[in-house]
Structure formats: structure tokens, C-alpha cells
Motif scaffolding. Structure first.
Motif, PDB file in Angstrom:
ATOM      1  N   LEU A 187       0.856  -1.184   0.000  1.00 38.45           N
ATOM      2  CA  LEU A 187       0.000   0.000   0.000  1.00 38.45           C
ATOM      3  C   LEU A 187       0.887   1.226   0.000  1.00 38.45           C
ATOM      4  N   VAL A 188       0.520   2.209  -0.806  1.00 43.19           N
ATOM      5  CA  VAL A 188       1.194   3.514  -0.800  1.00 43.19           C
ATOM      6  C   VAL A 188       0.124   4.589  -0.913  1.00 43.19           C
ATOM      7  N   ALA A 189       0.238   5.623  -0.099  1.00 40.65           N
ATOM      8  CA  ALA A 189      -0.647   6.782  -0.200  1.00 40.65           C
ATOM      9  C   ALA A 189       0.199   8.038  -0.026  1.00 40.65           C
ATOM     10  N   GLY A 190       0.129   8.946  -0.998  1.00 41.58           N
ATOM     11  CA  GLY A 190       0.934  10.156  -0.906  1.00 41.58           C
ATOM     12  C   GLY A 190       0.669  11.104  -2.048  1.00 41.58           C
ATOM     13  N   ASP A 191       1.489  12.123  -2.094  1.00 41.12           N
ATOM     14  CA  ASP A 191       1.408  13.139  -3.145  1.00 41.12           C
ATOM     15  C   ASP A 191       2.735  13.123  -3.885  1.00 41.12           C
ATOM     16  N   PHE A 192       2.708  12.710  -5.137  1.00 42.07           N
ATOM     17  CA  PHE A 192       3.942  12.473  -5.885  1.00 42.07           C
ATOM     18  C   PHE A 192       3.885  13.162  -7.245  1.00 42.07           C
ATOM     19  N   ASP A 193       5.058  13.268  -7.860  1.00 45.74           N
ATOM     20  CA  ASP A 193       5.120  13.493  -9.299  1.00 45.74           C
ATOM     21  C   ASP A 193       5.032  12.141  -9.980  1.00 45.74           C
ATOM     22  N   LEU A 194       4.383  12.098 -11.148  1.00 44.54           N
ATOM     23  CA  LEU A 194       4.120  10.821 -11.816  1.00 44.54           C
ATOM     24  C   LEU A 194       4.643  10.839 -13.240  1.00 44.54           C
ATOM     25  N   LEU A 195       5.449   9.829 -13.567  1.00 41.81           N
ATOM     26  CA  LEU A 195       5.896   9.598 -14.939  1.00 41.81           C
ATOM     27  C   LEU A 195       5.146   8.388 -15.478  1.00 41.81           C
ATOM     28  N   GLU A 196       4.499   8.548 -16.632  1.00 41.18           N
ATOM     29  CA  GLU A 196       3.708   7.464 -17.203  1.00 41.18           C
ATOM     30  C   GLU A 196       4.235   7.071 -18.574  1.00 41.18           C
ATOM     31  N   ASP A 197       4.061   5.791 -18.901  1.00 37.16           N
ATOM     32  CA  ASP A 197       4.453   5.267 -20.202  1.00 37.16           C
ATOM     33  C   ASP A 197       3.633   4.003 -20.439  1.00 37.16           C
ATOM     34  N   GLU A 198       3.946   3.307 -21.514  1.00 34.25           N
ATOM     35  CA  GLU A 198       3.209   2.088 -21.838  1.00 34.25           C
ATOM     36  C   GLU A 198       4.155   1.061 -22.442  1.00 34.25           C
ATOM     37  N   PHE A 199       3.889  -0.203 -22.152  1.00 30.49           N
ATOM     38  CA  PHE A 199       4.624  -1.301 -22.768  1.00 30.49           C
ATOM     39  C   PHE A 199       3.609  -2.245 -23.392  1.00 30.49           C
ATOM     40  N   VAL A 200       3.845  -2.623 -24.635  1.00 24.34           N
ATOM     41  CA  VAL A 200       2.962  -3.569 -25.312  1.00 24.34           C
ATOM     42  C   VAL A 200       3.646  -4.935 -25.314  1.00 24.34           C
ATOM     43  N   THR A 201       2.987  -5.898 -24.691  1.00 23.31           N
ATOM     44  CA  THR A 201       3.580  -7.225 -24.550  1.00 23.31           C
ATOM     45  C   THR A 201       3.616  -7.949 -25.899  1.00 23.31           C
ATOM     46  N   ARG A 202       4.290  -9.087 -25.926  1.00 25.58           N
ATOM     47  CA  ARG A 202       4.412  -9.839 -27.182  1.00 25.58           C
ATOM     48  C   ARG A 202       3.057 -10.360 -27.671  1.00 25.58           C
ATOM     49  N   SER A 203       2.091 -10.468 -26.749  1.00 21.67           N
ATOM     50  CA  SER A 203       0.736 -10.857 -27.162  1.00 21.67           C
ATOM     51  C   SER A 203      -0.127  -9.639 -27.470  1.00 21.67           C
ATOM     52  N   GLN A 204       0.534  -8.478 -27.628  1.00 23.48           N
ATOM     53  CA  GLN A 204      -0.106  -7.217 -28.025  1.00 23.48           C
ATOM     54  C   GLN A 204      -1.071  -6.674 -26.980  1.00 23.48           C
ATOM     55  N   ARG A 205      -0.769  -6.941 -25.707  1.00 24.13           N
ATOM     56  CA  ARG A 205      -1.588  -6.424 -24.612  1.00 24.13           C
ATOM     57  C   ARG A 205      -0.897  -5.190 -24.032  1.00 24.13           C
ATOM     58  N   PRO A 206      -1.566  -4.025 -24.007  1.00 27.52           N
ATOM     59  CA  PRO A 206      -0.939  -2.810 -23.460  1.00 27.52           C
ATOM     60  C   PRO A 206      -0.898  -2.853 -21.929  1.00 27.52           C
ATOM     61  N   VAL A 207       0.228  -2.441 -21.358  1.00 24.14           N
ATOM     62  CA  VAL A 207       0.406  -2.359 -19.907  1.00 24.14           C
ATOM     63  C   VAL A 207       0.779  -0.920 -19.570  1.00 24.14           C
ATOM     64  N   LYS A 208      -0.009  -0.312 -18.676  1.00 29.15           N
ATOM     65  CA  LYS A 208       0.311   1.040 -18.220  1.00 29.15           C
ATOM     66  C   LYS A 208       1.477   0.978 -17.244  1.00 29.15           C
ATOM     67  N   LEU A 209       2.479   1.826 -17.450  1.00 29.02           N
ATOM     68  CA  LEU A 209       3.650   1.894 -16.572  1.00 29.02           C
ATOM     69  C   LEU A 209       3.650   3.233 -15.847  1.00 29.02           C
ATOM     70  N   GLN A 210       3.867   3.198 -14.533  1.00 33.87           N
ATOM     71  CA  GLN A 210       3.877   4.413 -13.731  1.00 33.87           C
ATOM     72  C   GLN A 210       5.048   4.396 -12.757  1.00 33.87           C
ATOM     73  N   VAL A 211       5.767   5.514 -12.699  1.00 35.43           N
ATOM     74  CA  VAL A 211       6.832   5.699 -11.721  1.00 35.43           C
ATOM     75  C   VAL A 211       6.493   6.941 -10.902  1.00 35.43           C
ATOM     76  N   PHE A 212       6.330   6.745  -9.590  1.00 31.06           N
ATOM     77  CA  PHE A 212       5.978   7.831  -8.665  1.00 31.06           C
ATOM     78  C   PHE A 212       7.229   8.260  -7.902  1.00 31.06           C
TER      79      PHE A 212
END
Length: 853
Positions: A187-212
Motif C-alpha cells: 500500500l502507498v498513499a501520498g502526493d507524488f510526481d508521476l511519470l507514465e508510459d506504456e509497454f505492449v507485450t508480445r501478445s499485443q496487450r498494453p500495460v500502463k507503466l507508472q513511476v511515482f
């Protein structure tokens, strides 16, 4: 040691109950967080035992069974509920004080944010539970908190719902579709800056990527995100493993006991392994981030989807995942340099652990405090054992074994034996003898002798292995050792390059058809974690440094050349003779420095001579004062002999902008700074013109190590520039702590009052206190015992504040065996002082009592 406090592998029993599903509701308040845990509980088998749950430092509000108040009893951190029901719903409400939780286990506050650390046994600080890795449940989590203060509410799995509540509060609901043990809850709760991106797996499924990251640090998160995407792509291409959730999150926090934690879908990281830009992070930091991000991501399969049955099996996930992150780094970068870094950890740290009071197999037989077994033995020697399997089976068969392992055990909690069995069944190779690596403690010693018959052209090797017999009853059995060998002729051509199967206490191998005695490269690439005894001549080592086909073997030869020279001069001092350096050693190093074909990063490793602690581990016992004089003499003599060559390579690399060039440049500068005050100008110039942290710190390290006149000036300038950047100040604290001067302890004591230092922050403690104990060998082990006494004072404070950190800092104080009787007596006196503490933590008790025993 109080045996009744220990837990033993042989006593393992499956749980009397299982929990298949848990719904957690968190109402977050700094001093009074309320947690409601509603669990689906099933009895396992026919028995009348009560349900016994683990809990620690909790305020219990209520216990209800199928909606009705339950009868229960509490004793010694456990909640016992007697019931005849075979299946029921259990609801437990607890109250926590995250703001006061300085242990950084369970739910706590990190610089204004809530976060958790539940491995190994932290979940019991959140609610009463079957807090063991073989209880796998599906988790639903609802988090409620003040929206302005904590706009991000995160947990494992996929986000299912969010919404606003009265009085400025809001909520978020998360669901993890995969069963997991409690140690993977986050569990994490806070106020952060957020960097977002996406990775598409080999089965063509999009995954949201987030770094706080903390506010203002968004520009330092790019490398972590890039490393994550590389990790995901590599795991698909090398191991065929695809990510399985819709989102993957990394959160960087400053107060964290470990490097990072692989909680399913929500990795919590120490800021050290996320934040980087070229002005504040070194090339080594960049590499560390890539490696640790990879490590935690790879755990998604080797640790999360397949987890440990019990904590004695910790190397099942950690040894395997360290091997995987090492391979990741090697496939993306220099395989030789990455292998050298791994070897250094084993030889300099793990061998020391094997020869000390905390020696244990990679699958320990007993523990008092599980946190003490997150060790270089379990992690790094565990990885070496996996690497030996890879060497014996080859890549294709090893991958077949991995596939078999996942097909059999996905979603299960299993043992090290289950892993080896999958490898054996998939490859058809009998691994019965190899399994001994999991149960035998200590470092085997492998002695090699050889002979050459010029008449028959036969070269003979006799290899004798002597397993350590100091720890458990199984020791003494011969191990299955993959022994890599190369034979070189006088012109440096490779005659033989193969891996020998060493399985017996003594074995002989013969090689026919040779016209001259070869030069052997033994245990090439450190093919097994053993100590090698072979009487190499200087001529042989010079030949290997120049011609061995393995870059790792060339580095090993350079280390042996220098080590031999140092120990020769230690013996000279003990005989009251004069110290000398064989000119062939200096000539060999000059040749390496001038070799334009040598990878600059490899040459930088060759110039990184053995540390005092590494040398101590090479000997049965050591006269520390003689070792200090001999090491400094050899280093200074080599630097003077190679001055012109070093200066030429320094100037050549100065114009290049890459990590390898910077590594070599700074290695050369470190040597040159020892030669003559004239090179102080180079140090000053590099520091003042540096446009990256690697070069600035390289200059500062050179000034610090050589005690240059400009040292204090540069340290002050560095502090003035970076006093508001904690991770950079950690580097400054570490340099202060490793200065080899008598007044260093007084300086460190003063620095504990520095505005940037806090005993409650593990990073600050490790940088200042930990660096002194682990890296300032001569001052820590000074004869007046002031080093031991200072560390003991720090441990007394940390004992109640953060026992995990205390237990890691103490390691150099419990490794008594190498030193003279006077130093041992001083170390024992400090350990006795700790043992007498009325509130001594389990973490420290285990290490102190074993050292004194």
C-alpha cells in the motif's frame, strides 16, 4: 544462543488453516489508522486445533466470526481463536500508529507518505493473519484518506474504483487477481510526481507503466522507466515470460530498509535505485538502477507467480532472480565487467560470511530472526549455484527446466528441491549430488597440482576438494563442481578450453599431445564459488594477464599478481626485511595500461586493486598493521612505475564521453594522485570542470584517498553545492567515513549532528556509519578499540529505532576470527555490552550470541 527461540527447517508443517481471500479496508490517519480485514478461512484436514494468527505491535479493536463476536485469546504476538467450523468468514479490526513506526516494517510513514514493507514478516504489523509464505490468498483492498494530502492511493493488482467522500476524503479500490502470500501485499498513499508510459507485450496487450517520485524529482525518473521497459522486453525474449497485469507501478521512497521490494504490480523502491540524472548520479548509480529495476520486475515470475513454501527456501526466489538480473545486465552491457562485479561480492563479502559466526547454507537450517537471512549467501551464492546449473546444463536445457518449473508450480509455494527437480526432469541430467550445494555451509577449498611429461606430451591435473566441515553434519561430502579450464601455449594460443566435472574428493585429468608445458587458467570465469589453491608463478600470471581468452581470467591474474606482491611484503615486514616489488609485476601492469585493444572498463577493473577487507579474506589470520604498510607500498610503487602510461591514458580518456572511458579515467586519476603533488592540479581541474557526478566524485575520491591538500576545500565545495540533495550527500557522508586518518571517528561523531543526517533514515545510517564499519578497515580495527566502541554506541541507538539496519551494520564487528587476540578481546567486550541490553532485538541477539559462542 537460546535454542527455544530458533525455528528449524526440519520442523516445517503445513498450515492448519488456509485463507483463500481477504478484503482489506484502510482508513488512513497518521497516528490512528484503522484496518478492517475480512478473510475467508478454510480448515486444512481433520483436526481440532484452534486458528492461530500472527500479530505484532497492534491495537486489537474487534474479532468477529461469521458476523458474530468471537472468543479469542492473545499471547506472545499471537491471536488464538477456537472454533469447530471448517469454513468461515473472519473479520478483524485493528488500529495502527504509522507515524511512530520507526522499524519501517508493516505500515509506516516515509517523509509524509504512507507505505508498507511486509517481507519477511511485516504484514502481522497491519492485521492478525497467517503471516507465512505458503498461505496464498486473493486480495481486495479499499483505501480511504485525505484527498489533498494523499491524492494517490495505491495497492496491488488492478484499479477497480475511485471516488470522493465527505470532509475532503476519497477512496480507491484495488483487486489483485493472482493469489499471493501476505509478504507481497503493498500500500502507498501520498502526493507524488508521476511519470507514465506504456509497454505492449508480445501478445499485443498494453500495460500502463507508472513511476511515482517525490515532488520536484520527475526529471530523475526517466532512467528507471527506460530500465523497466528494457526488463520487460528482455524477460520476454530470453525467458519467454510476459507480464500479467494491466498496470505496473514503481514508487520511490526515502525511508526504506532495503533496496526495493517486488510487491505484485506495486514495487516500492529506495530512492537510491530510482532517481538519476547525470549531475547527481554516477555511472555506477545508473547501472544499479537498471539492475535493481530488472531484479524486482523479474520477481514477478520468480518469486511472485511461484513463491517460497517457507522462509528457509528464500534462495528459491532470490538466488534465481539475482542470476536473472546478472544475465540481464550482462546481455545489455559488458559481460566480463558484470561478471567481475559479481565475483567481487562473493570473494570479498560472501567468503567472509562463510568464515564467520553467521555462516549458513543457501537454504538455512535454522533461524531466530528471518530478516538476518537476507544475506550475500542466500542471494549471491544462491545466484552462483544457479549459474553452475546453467553451466552444467547449457542454455537450452536450462530454459527447458525453467519452462517445466513454471508449468508445474505456477500459483504455488514450493521448495528449492522442486526447482532442482524441474531442472533434472527437463534435462535428463542427474542432479542428486549437485543438491548438496543447497545444504552445505561454508566455502569449499579446491587444491590443484599439475605436472608435464615432455616425453609423452602428457599434462596431468590433480584436483582435490575439501568442503567446509565447520557448520553442519552433512559437510565433508564432495560437491559437484563445474571446473572451467583453459590451457595456453607459450605464444598465448588456446590449446584446451572446457569445463571439467569434479565430483570426487580427489580427481585426476590428463591432456595428451602437448609439445610443451601449458599455462593453466583455472576455475575460469569463477565457474564455482570455491577457494582455489594453486601455486601460480609470476611468469604464469603475467602470461594469463596478457593472453587468456577470458577477460575475467585476465582480471583474476592481475588480482593475483598484486595479492602475491602484498603478502610477500607482509612476510618481509614480519621478518624485519625490506619491502620490494618484483619488476615483472610493474611491467605487466604497464603492458595492460598500454594495451589499446583492452576494453577500458576492463582496464579500470584491473586498476582497482584489492581492498584491505578483500585481502583479509584471503588469509587465515592477519597482522593488520603489516598488511596496511605492505598494501600501501605496493600500490604506491606501482603508481610511480606506471606514471607516464597512466597520464597518457588519463588524457586520452578525458575527451571521451562514455561510462567505460570515465571509469578508466578515474581509475588512472586515483593512481596518479598518489604519485606526486604535481598531479593535484589534475584533481582540481577535473572537479571544477566536471559536467557529471561520475567525474566530480572521481576527483573527490582521489583527493580523499591520497589525502591531498585540496581535500578539505573540495569536500566543503561539494557539501555547499549538494546539501539539499540527500542521495548526493550520502556520497559525501561515505567519503567522510572512509578517510583513513586517526581523527575520523571524532569527525563522524560530529557528522551525526549534521542537518542532513538522521539515525531514523537507513540511507543516511548506511552511508556514514555503515561505510565506516565496512570500508574503513584500518580505523575500524584500530588497536585502541575506539572504532569498535563507536559502532557499539550506534548499535545501541539503532537497536530500539530500527533493528534491521542495526543487524546489517554490525557485520564487521562479529567477524573476529582473522584478528589478533587483543583486537578479538576488544570486539568481544563490545558484543558482551550489546548482549547485556535488556531490550536487545531478535535481529541483534542472533548475531551477537552466535559471535560470542
Amino acid at each position: 544462543m537460546s535454542q527455544q527461540m530458533a525455528k528449524f527447517l526440519k520442523d516445517y508443517q503445513a498450515p492448519d488453516f488456509n485463507i483463500t481471500h481477504i478484503s482489506l479496508n484502510f482508513n488512513l490517519e497518521a497516528a490512528a489508522t484503522r484496518v478492517s480485514a475480512r478473510s475467508r478461512v478454510l480448515r486444512s484436514g481433520e483436526h481440532g486445533a484452534p486458528l492461530v494468527l500472527d500479530g505484532d505491535d497492534l491495537t486489537l479493536i474487534s474479532v468477529r466470526l461469521n458476523g458474530q463476536p468471537a472468543e479469542f485469546s492473545q499471547a506472545q504476538g499471537q491471536l488464538s481463536i477456537a472454533t469447530a467450523l471448517n469454513e468461515f468468514e473472519l473479520e478483524i479490526v485493528t488500529q495502527l500508529d504509522p507515524a511512530a513506526n520507526s522499524s519501517l516494517e508493516g505500515l509506516y510513514m516515509s517523509d509524509g507518505a504512507y507505505c508498507t514493507q511486509c517481507e519477511a514478516e511485516g504484514f502481522r504489523r497491519i492485521t492478525y493473519f497467517l503471516d507465512r509464505p505458503d498461505v496464498l490468498a486473493r486480495y481486495d483492498v479499499r483505501i480511504e484518506a485525505d484527498k489533498q494530502l494523499f491524492p494517490f492511493l495505491l495497492s496491488n493488482g488492478n484499479l477497480m474504483d475511485t471516488g470522493d467522500l465527505a470532509e475532503g476524503r476519497h477512496y480507491a479500490c484495488w483487486q489483485d487477481p493472482f493469489p499471493k502470500p501476505a509478504y507481497l501485499f503493498a500500500l502507498v498513499a501520498g502526493d507524488f510526481d508521476l511519470l507514465e508510459d506504456e509497454f505492449v507485450t508480445r501478445s499485443q496487450r498494453p500495460v500502463k507503466l507508472q513511476v511515482f517520485v517525490d515532488k520536484g524529482n520527475l526529471h530523475k525518473a526517466d532512467h528507471a522507466m527506460a530500465s523497466l521497459k528494457k526488463s520487460m522486453a528482455w524477460d520476454e525474449s530470453r525467458f519467454g515470460l510476459e507480464y500479467d497485469l494491466d498496470i505496473y507501478m514503481i514508487v520511490a521512497v526515502d525511508f526504506f530498509n532495503m533496496g526495493a521490494m517486488e510487491n505484485k504490480g506495486l514495487n516500492i523502491f529506495n530512492t537510491k535505485y530510482v532517481l538519476a540524472d547525470k549531475m547527481t548520479a554516477t555511472d555506477e548509480d545508473y547501472h544499479g538502477i537498471e539492475s535493481v529495476v530488472g531484479h524486482e520486475y523479474f520477481h514477478n515470475w520468480t518469486g511472485n507467480r511461484v513463491t517460497c513454501r517457507d522462509w528457509f527456501q528464500l534462495s528459491l526466489k532470490e538466488g534465481l532472480t539475482v542470476f536473472r538480473d546478472q544475465e540481464f545486465s550482462s546481455d545489455l552491457g559488458s559481460r566480463a565487467v558484470n561478471r567481475i562485479h559479481a565475483i567481487k561480492v562473493i570473494k570479498n563479502q560472501q567468503f567472509a560470511e562463510d568464515s564467520g559466526p553467521m555462516a549458513h547454507p543457501i537454504r538455512p537450517e535454522s533461524v531466530i530472526e528471518m530478516n538476518n537471512f537476507y544475506t550475500v549467501t542466500v542471494y549471491n551464492k544462491g545466484a552462483e549455484v544457479i549459474r553452475m546449473l546453467h553451466t552444467l546444463l547449457g542454455e537450452a536445457a536450462f530454459q527447458a527446466g525453467m519452462k517445466c518449473y513454471f508449468e508445474r508450480h505456477d500459483g504455488q509455494a514450493v521448495t528449492c528441491d522442486d526447482f532442482v527437480q524441474a531442472m533434472q526432469d527437463a534435462s535428463g541430467v542427474d542432479l542428486s549430488q549437485f543438491r548438496l550445494w543447497y545444504s552445505q555451509a561454508g566455502t569449499p577449498v579446491v587444491t590443484v597440482s599439475d605436472s608435464f611429461d615432455a616425453t609423452s606430451g602428457r599434462y596431468s591435473l590433480k584436483i582435490t576438494q575439501q568442503p567446509s566441515s565447520s557448520v553442519n553434519a552433512d559437510a565433508g561430502q564432495p560437491l559437484h563442481i563445474p571446473f572451467a579450464l583453459e590451457l595456453l601455449d607459450a605464444q598465448g594460443r588456446s590449446l584446451v578450453n572446457r569445463v571439467l566435472d569434479v565430483k570426487e574428493s580427489q580427481q585426476s585429468f590428463e591432456f595428451e599431445g602437448l609439445t610443451q608445458a601449458p599455462v593453466p587458467s583455472l576455475l575460469q570465469d569463477f565457474s564455482a564459488p570455491v577457494k582455489l589453491n594453486y601455486d601460480f608463478s609470476i611468469e604464469q600470471l603475467v602470461h594469463l594477464l596478457r593472453f587468456a581468452s577470458s577477460e575475467v581470467a585476465r582480471w583474476e591474474a592481475s588480482v593475483s599478481l598484486v595479492s602475491q606482491a602484498i603478502w610477500h611484503n607482509v612476510a618481509q615486514l614480519q621478518r624485519h626485511g625490506s619491502m620490494l616489488l618484483d619488476p615483472r609485476v610493474a611491467e605487466a601492469f604497464r603492458g595492460a595500461i598500454l594495451d589499446a585493444d583492452l576494453d577500458p572498463a576492463l582496464l579500470a577493473e584491473i586498476l582497482s586493486l584489492p581492498s584491505a577487507s578483500a585481502l583479509i579474506e584471503q588469509a587465515e589470520s592477519v597482522e593488520l598493521d603489516a598488511l596496511a604498510l605492505a598494501r600501501e607500498f605496493v600500490l604506491d610503487t606501482l603508481a610511480v612505475a606506471c606514471e607516464d602510461e597512466l597520464l597518457a591514458r588519463y588524457r586520452e580518456q578525458a575527451s571521451l564521453d562514455c561510462a567505460a572511458a570515465r571509469a578508466l579515467k578515474n581509475a588512472c586519476l586515483g593512481w596518479l594522485s598518489r604519485v606526486s603533488p604535481v598531479h593535484e592540479a589534475l584533481v582540481l581541474s577535473q572537479f571544477n570542470t566536471a559536467d557529471n557526478m561520475t567525474d566530480a566524485l572521481g576527483a573527490l575520491q582521489a583527493a580523499n584517498g591520497a589525502e591531498l591538500d585540496c581535500r578539505d576545500e573540495l569536500m566543503a565545495a561539494f557539501e555547499a553545492k549538494w546539501h539539499d540533495t540527500p542521495l548526493v550527500m550520502d556520497k559525501w557522508f561515505a567519503l567522510q567515513a572512509t578517510q583513513n586518518v586517526p581523527e575520523v571517528i571524532d569527525r563522524i561523531k560530529a557528522l551525526t549532528q549534521h542537518p542532513g543526517f538522521s539515525f531514523s533514515n537507513p540511507n543516511r545510517v548506511r552511508s556514514l556509519i555503515g561505510s565506516f564499519a565496512a570500508a574503513n578497515t584500518y580505523q575500524f580495527h584500530r588497536m585502541d578499540a575506539k572504532g569498535y566502541e563507536f559502532i557499539t554506541d550506534c548499535l545501541v541507538e539503532l537497536n530500539s529505532l530500527n533493528p534491521q539496519v542495526a543487524a546489517r551494520i554490525i557485520t564487521p564487528l562479529i567477524q573476529l576470527g582473522k584478528f589478533d587476540s587483543a583486537r578479538q578481546a576488544s570486539m568481544r567486550a563490545c558484543l558482551q555490552r550489546l548482549l547485556a541490553l535488556p531490550d536487545l532485538s531478535k535481529d541483534l541477539f542472533e548475531k551477537v550470541s552466535k559471535a560470542l559462542a
